[in-house]
Design a protein around this motif. Structure first.
Motif, PDB file in Angstrom:
ATOM      1  N   SER A 234       0.876  -1.255   0.029  1.00 58.50           N
ATOM      2  CA  SER A 234       0.061   0.065   0.067  1.00 58.50           C
ATOM      3  C   SER A 234       0.975   1.259  -0.105  1.00 58.50           C
ATOM      4  O   SER A 234       1.942   1.181   0.531  1.00 58.50           O
ATOM      5  N   LEU A 235       0.351   2.274  -0.596  1.00 55.54           N
ATOM      6  CA  LEU A 235       1.169   3.578  -0.968  1.00 55.54           C
ATOM      7  C   LEU A 235       0.201   4.466  -0.405  1.00 55.54           C
ATOM      8  O   LEU A 235      -0.754   4.793  -1.095  1.00 55.54           O
ATOM      9  N   LYS A 236       0.445   5.298   0.674  1.00 56.46           N
ATOM     10  CA  LYS A 236      -0.214   6.604   1.062  1.00 56.46           C
ATOM     11  C   LYS A 236       0.299   7.783   0.834  1.00 56.46           C
ATOM     12  O   LYS A 236       1.261   8.067   1.630  1.00 56.46           O
ATOM     13  N   LEU A 237      -0.143   8.505  -0.417  1.00 60.81           N
ATOM     14  CA  LEU A 237       0.670   9.302  -1.079  1.00 60.81           C
ATOM     15  C   LEU A 237      -0.245  10.859  -0.770  1.00 60.81           C
ATOM     16  O   LEU A 237      -1.336  10.772  -0.856  1.00 60.81           O
ATOM     17  N   GLY A 238       0.553  11.874  -0.801  1.00 65.21           N
ATOM     18  CA  GLY A 238      -0.053  13.094  -0.860  1.00 65.21           C
ATOM     19  C   GLY A 238       0.363  14.261   0.011  1.00 65.21           C
ATOM     20  O   GLY A 238       0.622  15.498  -0.317  1.00 65.21           O
ATOM     21  N   ILE A 239       0.336  14.014   1.377  1.00 63.95           N
ATOM     22  CA  ILE A 239       0.460  15.019   2.388  1.00 63.95           C
ATOM     23  C   ILE A 239       1.684  15.824   2.560  1.00 63.95           C
ATOM     24  O   ILE A 239       1.853  17.259   2.457  1.00 63.95           O
ATOM     25  N   ASN A 240       2.764  15.089   2.135  1.00 60.65           N
ATOM     26  CA  ASN A 240       4.078  15.535   2.369  1.00 60.65           C
ATOM     27  C   ASN A 240       4.451  16.468   1.121  1.00 60.65           C
ATOM     28  O   ASN A 240       5.160  17.544   1.151  1.00 60.65           O
ATOM     29  N   LEU A 241       3.632  16.253   0.044  1.00 53.21           N
ATOM     30  CA  LEU A 241       4.095  16.850  -1.404  1.00 53.21           C
ATOM     31  C   LEU A 241       3.329  18.291  -1.097  1.00 53.21           C
ATOM     32  O   LEU A 241       3.934  19.254  -1.666  1.00 53.21           O
ATOM     33  N   VAL A 242       2.180  18.402  -0.295  1.00 56.51           N
ATOM     34  CA  VAL A 242       1.653  19.762   0.007  1.00 56.51           C
ATOM     35  C   VAL A 242       2.450  20.394   1.230  1.00 56.51           C
ATOM     36  O   VAL A 242       2.594  21.613   1.105  1.00 56.51           O
ATOM     37  N   ASN A 243       2.863  19.620   2.181  1.00 52.74           N
ATOM     38  CA  ASN A 243       3.605  20.026   3.265  1.00 52.74           C
ATOM     39  C   ASN A 243       5.034  20.864   2.825  1.00 52.74           C
ATOM     40  O   ASN A 243       5.254  21.928   3.169  1.00 52.74           O
ATOM     41  N   THR A 244       5.493  20.282   1.586  1.00 56.06           N
ATOM     42  CA  THR A 244       6.809  20.725   1.333  1.00 56.06           C
ATOM     43  C   THR A 244       6.799  21.936   0.280  1.00 56.06           C
ATOM     44  O   THR A 244       7.757  22.366  -0.161  1.00 56.06           O
ATOM     45  N   VAL A 275      -3.679   4.743  -1.462  1.00 55.09           N
ATOM     46  CA  VAL A 275      -4.344   5.573  -0.282  1.00 55.09           C
ATOM     47  C   VAL A 275      -4.176   6.993  -0.592  1.00 55.09           C
ATOM     48  O   VAL A 275      -2.984   7.510  -0.364  1.00 55.09           O
ATOM     49  N   SER A 276      -5.184   7.837  -0.636  1.00 53.82           N
ATOM     50  CA  SER A 276      -5.204   9.175  -0.757  1.00 53.82           C
ATOM     51  C   SER A 276      -4.849   9.764   0.783  1.00 53.82           C
ATOM     52  O   SER A 276      -5.388   9.072   1.672  1.00 53.82           O
ATOM     53  N   PRO A 277      -4.694  11.074   1.060  1.00 53.44           N
ATOM     54  CA  PRO A 277      -4.634  11.581   2.118  1.00 53.44           C
ATOM     55  C   PRO A 277      -5.747  11.465   2.942  1.00 53.44           C
ATOM     56  O   PRO A 277      -6.976  11.628   2.570  1.00 53.44           O
ATOM     57  N   ILE A 278      -5.646  11.294   4.551  1.00 54.76           N
ATOM     58  CA  ILE A 278      -6.948  11.740   5.242  1.00 54.76           C
ATOM     59  C   ILE A 278      -7.132  13.129   5.417  1.00 54.76           C
ATOM     60  O   ILE A 278      -6.530  13.805   4.964  1.00 54.76           O
ATOM     61  N   LEU A 279      -8.118  13.298   5.748  1.00 53.13           N
ATOM     62  CA  LEU A 279      -8.831  14.656   5.890  1.00 53.13           C
ATOM     63  C   LEU A 279      -7.587  15.498   6.902  1.00 53.13           C
ATOM     64  O   LEU A 279      -7.338  15.104   7.855  1.00 53.13           O
ATOM     65  N   ILE A 323      -5.094  16.542  -5.112  1.00 48.16           N
ATOM     66  CA  ILE A 323      -4.285  15.265  -4.968  1.00 48.16           C
ATOM     67  C   ILE A 323      -5.179  14.135  -5.089  1.00 48.16           C
ATOM     68  O   ILE A 323      -4.979  13.137  -5.830  1.00 48.16           O
ATOM     69  N   ARG A 324      -6.308  14.167  -4.281  1.00 46.11           N
ATOM     70  CA  ARG A 324      -7.131  12.957  -4.313  1.00 46.11           C
ATOM     71  C   ARG A 324      -8.031  12.644  -5.736  1.00 46.11           C
ATOM     72  O   ARG A 324      -8.016  11.810  -6.144  1.00 46.11           O
ATOM     73  N   ASP A 325      -8.271  13.735  -6.036  1.00 49.46           N
ATOM     74  CA  ASP A 325      -8.724  13.810  -7.600  1.00 49.46           C
ATOM     75  C   ASP A 325      -8.109  13.241  -8.455  1.00 49.46           C
ATOM     76  O   ASP A 325      -8.409  12.348  -9.427  1.00 49.46           O
ATOM     77  N   GLU A 326      -6.549  13.608  -8.433  1.00 54.39           N
ATOM     78  CA  GLU A 326      -5.831  13.145  -9.685  1.00 54.39           C
ATOM     79  C   GLU A 326      -5.430  11.783  -9.153  1.00 54.39           C
ATOM     80  O   GLU A 326      -4.945  10.499 -10.102  1.00 54.39           O
ATOM     81  N   LEU A 327      -5.366  11.446  -8.059  1.00 56.27           N
ATOM     82  CA  LEU A 327      -5.013   9.983  -7.634  1.00 56.27           C
ATOM     83  C   LEU A 327      -5.919   8.965  -7.896  1.00 56.27           C
ATOM     84  O   LEU A 327      -5.638   7.888  -8.651  1.00 56.27           O
ATOM     85  N   ALA A 328      -7.198   9.099  -7.866  1.00 57.74           N
ATOM     86  CA  ALA A 328      -8.293   8.515  -8.176  1.00 57.74           C
ATOM     87  C   ALA A 328      -8.301   8.203  -9.565  1.00 57.74           C
ATOM     88  O   ALA A 328      -8.469   7.147 -10.237  1.00 57.74           O
ATOM     89  N   ALA A 329      -8.030   9.323 -10.447  1.00 54.24           N
ATOM     90  CA  ALA A 329      -7.994   9.286 -12.032  1.00 54.24           C
ATOM     91  C   ALA A 329      -6.765   8.402 -12.419  1.00 54.24           C
ATOM     92  O   ALA A 329      -7.076   7.635 -13.486  1.00 54.24           O
ATOM     93  N   HIS A 342      -5.771  -0.863  -6.833  1.00 51.94           N
ATOM     94  CA  HIS A 342      -6.798  -0.557  -6.197  1.00 51.94           C
ATOM     95  C   HIS A 342      -6.802   0.843  -5.594  1.00 51.94           C
ATOM     96  O   HIS A 342      -5.686   1.435  -5.268  1.00 51.94           O
ATOM     97  N   TYR A 343      -7.783   1.712  -5.167  1.00 54.93           N
ATOM     98  CA  TYR A 343      -7.794   3.131  -4.571  1.00 54.93           C
ATOM     99  C   TYR A 343      -8.511   2.933  -3.254  1.00 54.93           C
ATOM    100  O   TYR A 343      -9.701   2.253  -3.266  1.00 54.93           O
ATOM    101  N   LEU A 344      -7.884   3.978  -2.362  1.00 60.57           N
ATOM    102  CA  LEU A 344      -8.925   3.957  -1.024  1.00 60.57           C
ATOM    103  C   LEU A 344      -8.980   5.442  -0.851  1.00 60.57           C
ATOM    104  O   LEU A 344      -7.729   5.851  -0.865  1.00 60.57           O
ATOM    105  N   ASP A 345     -10.038   6.032  -0.647  1.00 58.38           N
ATOM    106  CA  ASP A 345      -9.841   7.612  -0.383  1.00 58.38           C
ATOM    107  C   ASP A 345      -9.304   7.721   1.132  1.00 58.38           C
ATOM    108  O   ASP A 345     -10.193   7.054   2.098  1.00 58.38           O
ATOM    109  N   GLY A 346      -8.597   8.470   1.437  1.00 60.74           N
ATOM    110  CA  GLY A 346      -8.125   8.567   2.925  1.00 60.74           C
ATOM    111  C   GLY A 346      -9.081   9.139   3.824  1.00 60.74           C
ATOM    112  O   GLY A 346      -9.086   8.915   4.938  1.00 60.74           O
ATOM    113  N   ARG A 347     -10.096   9.736   3.314  1.00 62.33           N
ATOM    114  CA  ARG A 347     -11.254  10.310   4.372  1.00 62.33           C
ATOM    115  C   ARG A 347     -12.031   9.183   4.706  1.00 62.33           C
ATOM    116  O   ARG A 347     -12.906   9.501   5.462  1.00 62.33           O
TER     117      ARG A 347
END
Length: 394
Positions: A234-244, A275-279, A323-329, A342-347
């Protein structure tokens, strides 16, 4: 008069360690790493170096009749200038699958970090001993989970009975990559980070490549995932790309494709869950970077704020919504030819209702109760029999 048996020293070798990608023999002891030496050499970022050497998910696993076990360690503990003192990292003792004790290592090095200036200094310290006594008599499987939030150089292992490596139980190996939230952030202890809890509930062996501040689609991380044996990924991606504020949308999409391409080179048909970012309310529609709130820091509190401008989304700056929209696409596009993707919305793991009940204390990281919630939900949602992960969870 009954005398206590002399302690038996057991060398700390690879067959006693689970969850590490590599062991570095330092001359004094063994330092577990979650990135291999060649990958560490490709990035001079101190954040990566600190995160990968903090042994989240790494544990000693052995079988023994011992009732007392001691582990000598040289810890490296973090201090943030102006922020409240952090508690020492915990070592969790798990006996036959149940948490049976906790302890911390005295002494150790001190890494002092100044969030305002970005400086970091290390003060050398001494080796300390983590001791667990009054273990139940008789043969048992023992795990010592190392701290998820401080470095632990393993110097010596002693027990009052022989120790042998735990038997392989044949459980699937779950390889996970993510940010500090996956590494453990503010979980109560190493066996209660959300990935550790999910692994326990699902009955799988965890290899946790959650890297605080460093889930940045780095090629060396993708190659490490590619080369690490795994039955589930599993790969949970997104939050650090916004952080930085590291990249724009134009770079993000091909970078995700490239990351997935590399992982698939080594694991062409292994179930792979993106897996996209949690809220995270501060970054849902506001780009990064994430910066420390100096006002809160002046009050002795560590808190973060979103320093971007929502209008900058038009120029390609990333928010969690984007990021969530793009990962889902991306997953939908690739899944047409990759049925094991497969995809899982972190929310679904932590969403709006959760944020009302259990708000993120520093605006970025879940607390201990939230880790428990996320771990339980991930076990239920990922291991449900529909995403290639074994399931359902009992």
């Amino acid at each position: 008069m009954q005398t206590q048996p002399d302690p038996i020293t057991t060398p700390i070798t690879a067959d006693l360690v689970r969850g590490a990608v590599e062991l570095e023999y330092t001359g004094r002891g063994v330092l577990p790493h979650r990135l291999p030496a060649w990958a560490r050499a490709q990035c001079g970022d101190g954040q990566v170096a600190m995160a990968e050497a903090q042994p989240s998910g790494v544990r000693l696993a052995f079988r023994t009749r011992a009732t007392t076990v001691e582990l000598d360690v040289l810890a490296t503990k973090r201090v943030y200038v102006g922020a409240p003192a952090r508690p020492d990292g915990l070592y969790d003792l798990v006996v036959d699958g149940r948490l049976a004790g906790q302890s911390s290592a005295p002494g150790g090095n001190t890494l002092t970090l100044d969030m305002a200036t970005g400086s970091a200094t290390t003060t050398p310290g001494t080796v300390g001993t983590v001791r667990f006594a009054d273990l139940p008599a008789g043969p048992k499987d023992v795990e010592i989970w190392l701290p998820h939030n401080e470095t632990a150089e393993l110097v010596g292992l002693r027990a009052d009975a022989p120790v042998e490596p735990a038997q392989d139980r044949g459980r699937p190996v779950w390889l996970h990559h993510g940010s500090s939230i996956s590494q453990g952030s503010d979980a109560a202890s190493p066996s209660t980070t959300w990935p550790a809890l999910a692994a326990s509930l699902a009955g799988v062996e965890l290899v946790n490549l959650g890297l605080g501040g460093s889930a940045l689609l780095d090629p060396f991380t993708a190659r490490t995932l590619r080369d690490t044996p795994a039955d589930l990924i599993s790969l949970k991606l997104g939050i650090n790309l916004v952080n930085t504020d590291l990249m724009r949308l134009r770079a993000f999409t091909p970078a995700v494709h490239g990351f997935l391409d590399t992982v698939r080179e080594g694991h062409p048909s292994v179930p792979l869950l993106v897996v996209s970012p949690i809220l995270c309310p501060i970054h849902e529609e506001t780009p990064g970077p994430s910066l420390p709130d100096l006002g809160a820091l002046g009050e002795g509190r560590l808190r973060f704020r979103a320093a971007g401008d929502p209008a900058e989304r038009a120029s390609g700056k990333l928010t969690l919504g984007v990021i969530r929209d793009e990962l889902a696409a991306i997953v939908a596009q690739r899944a047409a030819e990759d049925p094991n993707l497969h995809y899982l919305d972190g929310r679904e793991l932590y969403g709006e209702a959760d944020a009302v009940e259990l708000p993120l204390p520093d605006a970025l990281h879940p607390d201990a109760a939230t880790h428990r919630r996320i771990g339980g939900r991930f076990a239920r949602l990922a291991f449900d029999g529909t995403k290639g992960f074994p399931g359902p969870v009992a």
